[in-house]
Design a protein around this motif. Structure first.
Motif, PDB file in Angstrom:
ATOM      1  N   ALA A   6       0.868  -1.180   0.000  1.00  0.00           N
ATOM      2  CA  ALA A   6       0.000   0.000   0.000  1.00  0.00           C
ATOM      3  C   ALA A   6       0.902   1.226   0.000  1.00  0.00           C
ATOM      4  CB  ALA A   6      -0.908   0.010   1.217  1.00  0.00           C
ATOM      5  N   CYS A   7       0.603   2.171  -0.897  1.00  0.00           N
ATOM      6  CA  CYS A   7       1.395   3.394  -1.008  1.00  0.00           C
ATOM      7  C   CYS A   7       0.455   4.584  -0.968  1.00  0.00           C
ATOM      8  CB  CYS A   7       2.181   3.411  -2.311  1.00  0.00           C
ATOM      9  SG  CYS A   7       3.352   2.054  -2.485  1.00  0.00           S
ATOM     10  N   SER A   8       0.785   5.555  -0.111  1.00  0.00           N
ATOM     11  CA  SER A   8      -0.103   6.700   0.030  1.00  0.00           C
ATOM     12  C   SER A   8       0.608   7.858   0.718  1.00  0.00           C
ATOM     13  CB  SER A   8      -1.330   6.309   0.865  1.00  0.00           C
ATOM     14  OG  SER A   8      -2.176   7.405   1.071  1.00  0.00           O
ATOM     15  N   THR A   9      -0.008   9.029   0.620  1.00  0.00           N
ATOM     16  CA  THR A   9       0.422  10.175   1.410  1.00  0.00           C
ATOM     17  C   THR A   9      -0.389  10.255   2.702  1.00  0.00           C
ATOM     18  OG1 THR A   9      -1.145  11.606   0.251  1.00  0.00           O
ATOM     19  CG2 THR A   9       1.107  11.537  -0.618  1.00  0.00           C
ATOM     20  N   ASN A  10      -1.376   9.389   2.832  1.00  0.00           N
ATOM     21  CA  ASN A  10      -2.276   9.383   3.981  1.00  0.00           C
ATOM     22  C   ASN A  10      -1.748   8.426   5.055  1.00  0.00           C
ATOM     23  OD1 ASN A  10      -4.405   9.113   5.771  1.00  0.00           O
ATOM     24  ND2 ASN A  10      -5.959   9.127   4.181  1.00  0.00           N
ATOM     25  N   GLU A  11      -1.452   8.959   6.232  1.00  0.00           N
ATOM     26  CA  GLU A  11      -0.889   8.147   7.311  1.00  0.00           C
ATOM     27  C   GLU A  11      -1.854   7.083   7.840  1.00  0.00           C
ATOM     28  OE1 GLU A  11       1.010  10.320  10.413  1.00  0.00           O
ATOM     29  OE2 GLU A  11       2.245  11.446   9.012  1.00  0.00           O
ATOM     30  N   SER A  12      -3.132   7.208   7.557  1.00  0.00           N
ATOM     31  CA  SER A  12      -4.079   6.203   8.034  1.00  0.00           C
ATOM     32  C   SER A  12      -3.856   4.848   7.355  1.00  0.00           C
ATOM     33  CB  SER A  12      -5.523   6.670   7.828  1.00  0.00           C
ATOM     34  OG  SER A  12      -5.827   6.766   6.457  1.00  0.00           O
ATOM     35  N   PHE A  13      -3.110   4.815   6.266  1.00  0.00           N
ATOM     36  CA  PHE A  13      -2.803   3.559   5.586  1.00  0.00           C
ATOM     37  C   PHE A  13      -1.935   2.648   6.451  1.00  0.00           C
ATOM     38  CE2 PHE A  13      -4.988   4.875   2.037  1.00  0.00           C
ATOM     39  CZ  PHE A  13      -4.742   4.161   0.892  1.00  0.00           C
ATOM     40  N   ILE A  14      -1.275   3.203   7.452  1.00  0.00           N
ATOM     41  CA  ILE A  14      -0.400   2.420   8.318  1.00  0.00           C
ATOM     42  C   ILE A  14      -1.173   1.288   9.003  1.00  0.00           C
ATOM     43  CG2 ILE A  14       1.013   2.544  10.417  1.00  0.00           C
ATOM     44  CD1 ILE A  14       1.956   5.293   9.457  1.00  0.00           C
ATOM     45  N   ILE A  15      -2.458   1.464   9.210  1.00  0.00           N
ATOM     46  CA  ILE A  15      -3.277   0.426   9.835  1.00  0.00           C
ATOM     47  C   ILE A  15      -3.224  -0.889   9.059  1.00  0.00           C
ATOM     48  CG2 ILE A  15      -5.446   1.013   8.693  1.00  0.00           C
ATOM     49  CD1 ILE A  15      -5.153   0.063  12.372  1.00  0.00           C
TER      50      ILE A  15
END
Length: 101
Positions: A6-15
């Protein structure tokens, strides 16, 4: 290379790390796009991204159109500019062919 990323600028992806997904998060969109391209050209099977990277992923979709992998999966992140429910409804409808939401 990991099979699911998963790649994103959104830190919620860490979940997503809690379910075994390799996650790359960076505030710089260019770095995120570079990682998406790197994972796409490797042995990664599923690449999860969000609306911020959608335009870039569209260019990759054309390149990998004939390949079985990677599978690109857009994950609605619930940001203000997204209508998360309608995004999920559309994704489910495309996946299974009918609307259940």
């Amino acid at each position: 290379m990991p099979e699911i990323v998963a790649c994103s600028t959104n830190e919620s992806f860490i979940i997503l790390r809690s379910v075994g997904v390799t996650v790359y998060v960076d505030n710089d969109l260019k770095n995120v796009e570079e990682h998406i391209a790197k994972y796409a050209s490797s042995d990664s099977k599923i690449i999860i991204y969000d609306a911020v990277s959608e335009a870039y992923v569209q260019t990759l979709l054309e390149k990998y159109e004939e390949s079985m992998y990677p599978i690109f999966l857009k994950l609605p992140s619930g940001l203000k500019h997204e209508d998360t429910l309608s995004e999920l409804k559309l994704l489910v409808e495309k996946s299974i062919g009918i609307s259940i939401i």
